[in-house]
Design an enzyme around this catalytic site. Structure first.
Site, PDB file in Angstrom:
ATOM      1  N   TRP A 149       2.905  -1.814  12.026  1.00  0.00           N
ATOM      2  CA  TRP A 149       1.817  -2.988  12.074  1.00  0.00           C
ATOM      3  C   TRP A 149       1.984  -3.534  12.946  1.00  0.00           C
ATOM      4  CZ3 TRP A 149       0.950  -6.284   7.679  1.00  0.00           C
ATOM      5  CH2 TRP A 149       0.431  -7.350   7.876  1.00  0.00           C
ATOM      6  N   ASP A 254       5.699  -1.615  22.151  1.00  0.00           N
ATOM      7  CA  ASP A 254       5.690  -2.884  20.802  1.00  0.00           C
ATOM      8  C   ASP A 254       7.288  -3.560  20.341  1.00  0.00           C
ATOM      9  OD1 ASP A 254       4.943  -5.277  19.509  1.00  0.00           O
ATOM     10  OD2 ASP A 254       3.689  -3.669  18.221  1.00  0.00           O
ATOM     11  N   GLN A 257       9.023  -7.950  17.804  1.00  0.00           N
ATOM     12  CA  GLN A 257      10.239  -8.722  17.101  1.00  0.00           C
ATOM     13  C   GLN A 257      11.385  -8.494  17.851  1.00  0.00           C
ATOM     14  OE1 GLN A 257      10.109  -7.807  12.376  1.00  0.00           O
ATOM     15  NE2 GLN A 257       8.081  -8.055  13.095  1.00  0.00           N
ATOM     16  N   LYS A 283       5.873 -12.362  19.207  1.00  0.00           N
ATOM     17  CA  LYS A 283       6.518 -13.150  19.205  1.00  0.00           C
ATOM     18  C   LYS A 283       7.432 -14.295  19.293  1.00  0.00           C
ATOM     19  CE  LYS A 283       6.148 -10.856  14.549  1.00  0.00           C
ATOM     20  NZ  LYS A 283       5.129 -11.435  13.287  1.00  0.00           N
ATOM     21  N   ARG A 417      14.685  -8.229   4.790  1.00  0.00           N
ATOM     22  CA  ARG A 417      14.517  -8.327   5.897  1.00  0.00           C
ATOM     23  C   ARG A 417      15.182  -9.706   6.606  1.00  0.00           C
ATOM     24  NH1 ARG A 417       9.017  -8.398   9.073  1.00  0.00           N
ATOM     25  NH2 ARG A 417       8.199 -10.308   8.096  1.00  0.00           N
TER      26      ARG A 417
HETATM   27  C1  LIG Z   1       6.254  -4.981  15.450  1.00  0.00           C
HETATM   28  C2  LIG Z   1       4.453  -6.516  15.491  1.00  0.00           C
HETATM   29  N1  LIG Z   1       3.919  -5.883  16.514  1.00  0.00           N
HETATM   30  C3  LIG Z   1       2.690  -6.816  16.123  1.00  0.00           C
HETATM   31  C4  LIG Z   1       2.925  -7.937  15.038  1.00  0.00           C
HETATM   32  C5  LIG Z   1       1.385  -9.088  15.212  1.00  0.00           C
HETATM   33  O1  LIG Z   1       1.649 -10.023  16.206  1.00  0.00           O
HETATM   34  P1  LIG Z   1       0.513 -11.345  16.008  1.00  0.00           P
HETATM   35  O2  LIG Z   1       0.915 -11.147  14.259  1.00  0.00           O
HETATM   36  O3  LIG Z   1       1.321 -12.027  16.661  1.00  0.00           O
HETATM   37  O4  LIG Z   1      -0.739 -10.681  16.187  1.00  0.00           O
HETATM   38  C6  LIG Z   1       3.160  -7.820  14.998  1.00  0.00           C
HETATM   39  C7  LIG Z   1       3.236  -9.091  13.043  1.00  0.00           C
HETATM   40  O5  LIG Z   1       4.069  -8.973  12.785  1.00  0.00           O
HETATM   41  C8  LIG Z   1       5.105  -7.546  14.401  1.00  0.00           C
HETATM   42  O6  LIG Z   1       5.799  -6.874  13.880  1.00  0.00           O
END
Ligand SMILES: Cc1ncc(COP(=O)(O)O)c(C=O)c1O
Length: 444
Positions: A149, A254, A257, A283, A417
């Site tokens: 994601w 990425d 989290q 986040k 989670r």
């Molecule tokens: C690992 C990861 N990357 C990117 C995102 C996307 O972030 P945003 O919702 O702030 O665009 C999320 C959202 O849950 C995420 O869990």
């Protein structure tokens, strides 16, 4: 008379009976299934309070952002101060909050990661990283996990395979999926409870076969979250980085989290002996406010600049969120929240493992620091995901006063989670475990 018509307000009787809320809901687009019935009025630390006075322990840190807890004084103070100075600016103007945040972030990142741009969301941070990678390499092919994601903007969504693909037309050309290296659910039915990286070899062979010779990047979460709380197995990230280098691809990690203490270290990639070409933060950096960062090297930044890199958004380099980001980073360091995540994570994990001994439905407990997953199965041998039970447990938890999410996208299991704020107390960890125990029992 204008073509616009004004709607009548609902009758008073309807308002008194909670109709105001219902009427409000009727005007919202449902972006992720039905909304919860709760209306949250207040949030402090690890606790939420509803309008009707119910208290709920928040085991998901909001949408995984409130790692300092809700309403942390450092964040409130930074907002107050920054709003008295400057909130928002023309995108070409800088403020001290932005330059200071860049400097302070680089002090905790390894060389050659030296350049940041500040955006609002995780999707945007990944989007910017992928656009930079494409401009720098000249390619457009992007690999991501089948359980990934990365966000809802077009490029990030094209590399999001866990959910949301059907019904929106084609993803970007050149996007390809790699098997998710989940040792509990080996994607190629090869390993069990360990990963010998055969799935990586198989995935790269498929990607090579599909490639039109235009590699750009691989983008990965160090712990897949929507994919079912799957920490990358030992050696995986380093092996992937090597394979990327062999093909002229850049590695984007990425850390939406995982960054800023949740897994014990400041960044999760540090636990893999790899320095990626890009790190995307989001986040946790804003602690609940919209702030994200794309970080890369001088060499990539310089080349992209010379090629005319354009990625302007309305809120790029906004001062107020940057001030909050500084407060979050400073608090993580000053309160040593990484060590706290390790200590509280160990307590939570031990409690979950104890629940596993008593509840047959818990097939696996996994994760790092305070980012844990509980894999629910209908049969411990076959590991068949128990999706019905998972939803029932989270609903019962809410009734009992605990907010815990279930991630259960097709083929990825049914996984609770659990990621409370890093500031959570030991008593609240124990209370959350008690509630979860009760919910698991009640839903049998
Ligand atoms: C690992 C990861 N990357 C990117 C995102 C996307 O972030 P945003 O919702 O702030 O665009 C999320 C959202 O849950 C995420 O869990």
């Amino acid at each position: 008379m204008s073509a616009m018509t004004v709607r009548a307000t609902p009758p008073a009787a309807d308002l008194e009976a909670g109709g105001e809320v219902r009427a409000g809901r009727d005007h919202l687009i449902r972006y992720g299934g039905e909304f919860s019935d709760l209306l949250i009025e207040h949030a402090a630390g690890s606790w939420l309070t509803t309008e009707d006075g119910r208290r709920i322990l928040d085991f998901t840190s909001g949408q995984m952002c409130a790692t300092l807890g809700h309403g942390h004084p450092a964040i409130l103070e930074a907002m107050r101060e920054a709003s008295g100075r400057v909130v928002h600016l023309f995108s070409g103007f800088l403020s001290r909050d932005v330059t200071d945040l860049a400097r302070e972030l680089m002090a905790v990142l390894p060389e050659p990661l030296t350049r940041a741009m500040f955006l609002s969301t995780g999707g945007e941070a990944n989007e910017a990283a992928l656009r930079l990678a494409k401009l720098h390499t000249g390619g457009h092919e992007v690999l991501a996990f089948a359980g990934s994601w990365h966000g809802m903007t077009a490029g990030a969504a094209s590399s999001t395979y866990s959910a949301g693909r059907r019904g929106y037309g084609p993803g970007l050309p050149g996007t390809m999926a790699l098997p998710t290296p989940n040792p509990y659910r080996c994607p190629i039915a090869h390993c069990r409870d360990r990963c010998d990286l055969t799935c990586l070899t198989a995935g790269m062979a498929l990607a090579d076969a599909q490639s039109v010779g235009a590699p750009a990047a691989a983008i990965v979460e160090p712990i897949l979250s929507a994919g079912g709380i799957v920490p990358l197995p030992d050696g995986y990230m380093a092996a992937l980085k090597q394979r990327c280098e062999d093909r002229g691809m850049l590695l984007v990690v990425d850390e939406a989290q995982t960054a800023l203490g949740r897994v014990g270290t400041m960044f999760a990639f540090e636990q893999h002996d790899v320095v990626p070409d890009f790190v995307a933060l989001s986040k946790t950096l804003g602690g609940g406010l919209p702030l994200s960062a794309t970080i890369t090297t001088d060499a990539i930044e310089q080349d992209a600049f010379e090629k005319g890199f354009l990625h302007v958004t309305s809120h790029v380099s906004d001062p107020l969120p940057a001030a909050v980001g500084r407060a979050v980073l400073r608090t993580v360091i000053a309160e040593d929240l990484g060590s706290r995540a390790v200590a509280m994570g160990a307590r939570l994990r031990a409690g979950l493992q104890e629940l596993q001994r008593r509840h047959e439905v818990i097939g696996d407990v996994r994760g790092v620091g305070l980012m844990l997953g509980v894999d629910l199965v209908s049969d411990r041998e076959t590991r068949e995901p128990d999706t019905r039970y998972g939803s029932a447990v989270t609903e019962r938890c809410i009734e009992l006063g605990l907010n815990v999410n279930i991630v259960k996208f097709a083929g990825l299991g049914s996984v609770l989670r659990i990621a409370p704020p890093l500031t959570i107390s030991a008593q609240d960890i124990d209370l959350g475990l008690e509630i979860l125990d009760q919910a698991l029992t009640d839903c049998r």
